[in-house]
Design an enzyme around this catalytic site. Structure first.
Site, PDB file in Angstrom:
ATOM      1  N   ASP A  58       0.832  -1.202   0.000  1.00 21.72           N
ATOM      2  CA  ASP A  58       0.000   0.000   0.000  1.00 21.72           C
ATOM      3  C   ASP A  58       0.866   1.252   0.000  1.00 21.72           C
ATOM      4  O   ASP A  58       0.624   2.212  -0.740  1.00 21.72           O
ATOM      5  CB  ASP A  58      -0.917  -0.021   1.224  1.00 21.72           C
ATOM      6  CG  ASP A  58      -1.726   1.252   1.370  1.00 21.72           C
ATOM      7  OD1 ASP A  58      -2.519   1.571   0.471  1.00 21.72           O
ATOM      8  OD2 ASP A  58      -1.555   1.942   2.394  1.00 21.72           O
ATOM      9  N   GLU A 130      -2.155  -5.282  -3.635  1.00 23.10           N
ATOM     10  CA  GLU A 130      -1.201  -4.529  -2.824  1.00 23.10           C
ATOM     11  C   GLU A 130      -0.162  -5.459  -2.216  1.00 23.10           C
ATOM     12  O   GLU A 130       1.028  -5.116  -2.146  1.00 23.10           O
ATOM     13  CB  GLU A 130      -1.939  -3.766  -1.729  1.00 23.10           C
ATOM     14  CG  GLU A 130      -2.759  -2.603  -2.255  1.00 23.10           C
ATOM     15  CD  GLU A 130      -3.497  -1.856  -1.175  1.00 23.10           C
ATOM     16  OE1 GLU A 130      -3.739  -0.647  -1.359  1.00 23.10           O
ATOM     17  OE2 GLU A 130      -3.831  -2.469  -0.144  1.00 23.10           O
TER      18      GLU A 130
END
Length: 236
Positions: A58, A130
């Site tokens: 992320d 992610e």
């Protein structure tokens, strides 16, 4: 190796090919595609799930997308860049990319999560993407991870739009058609603090028009607005 394991490896390899990154440590690829429900059911087979890698991915994703937008839009102000980044890294966009990469079939899910449609859930797909970026970073370093982000996000940079614009558009449309303002109601939130998900309903005169989910109330409202626009435009 049995047929199930062979198929699993083929699916994981296909995802790696789509990322454009040959993993030196293939256990990182497996971990990135392992949901906690699978680890909980089969800890001997999967000692780790993808949540730590998701946390890392992320941050890597957000950093590289910010740099790409800064370079691509030299005259854009901070607010515009922030909105474009929100559109590019939101759950809906990441899930779309994950679908293109065929992440769903490669996910390692617990039986219950699999039966409930986990392979097509946007939240799980976005989280896995992610985690994959995080796995690339651990496996090949920052440059390798940035190259993957460029490969995945680059084609979308020029068409990035703000989902916040959708809130303005639907407000104008609802006011014009119904002479009232749409409202957003938080239905519920779930998940641990580091992976909280918010569920919001968009209502017109007390009736639910659409729903949206996101990692913040703002993102959930934006996604609900977008879904509501699609509904109103379809009904027009």
């Amino acid at each position: 190796m049995d047929r199930t394991e062979e198929l699993e490896e083929q699916l994981q390899s296909a995802v790696a090919d789509g990322l454009g990154h040959p993993f030196a440590d293939e256990s990182l690829l497996r971990d990135a595609l392992t949901h906690r429900s699978f680890r909980n059911e089969r800890p001997g087979v999967a000692p780790r799930d993808n949540e730590r890698l998701e946390f890392l991915g992320d941050s890597v994703l957000g950093a590289r997308v910010a740099m790409m937008l800064f370079e691509a839009f030299p005259t854009a102000r901070e607010g515009e860049l922030t909105r474009k980044r929100a559109d590019l890294v939101c759950e809906a966009t990441l899930a779309e990319i994950a679908i293109d990469l065929k992440v769903g079939p490669a996910l390692r899910l617990g039986k219950g999560e699999d039966k409930s449609g986990g392979r097509t859930k946007p939240r799980l797909l976005a989280s896995a993407l992610e985690a994959l970026i995080g796995a690339v970073h651990v496996d090949g370093g920052t440059d390798a991870a940035f190259r993957v982000v460029e490969h995945l996000i680059g084609p979308r940079i020029g068409t990035a739009t703000s989902r916040r614009d959708d809130k303005s558009r639907i407000q104008e449309l609802v006011q014009a058609r119904h002479r009232m303002t749409p409202t957003y109601r938080l239905v519920r939130s779930e998940g641990p603090d580091h992976d909280r998900r918010f569920f919001v309903a968009l209502e017109i005169n007390g009736e639910v028009l659409s729903e949206g989910t996101g990692r913040s109330k703002s993102e959930a409202e934006q996604n609900a607005a977008r879904a509501g626009l699609q509904q109103l435009e379809a009904d027009a």
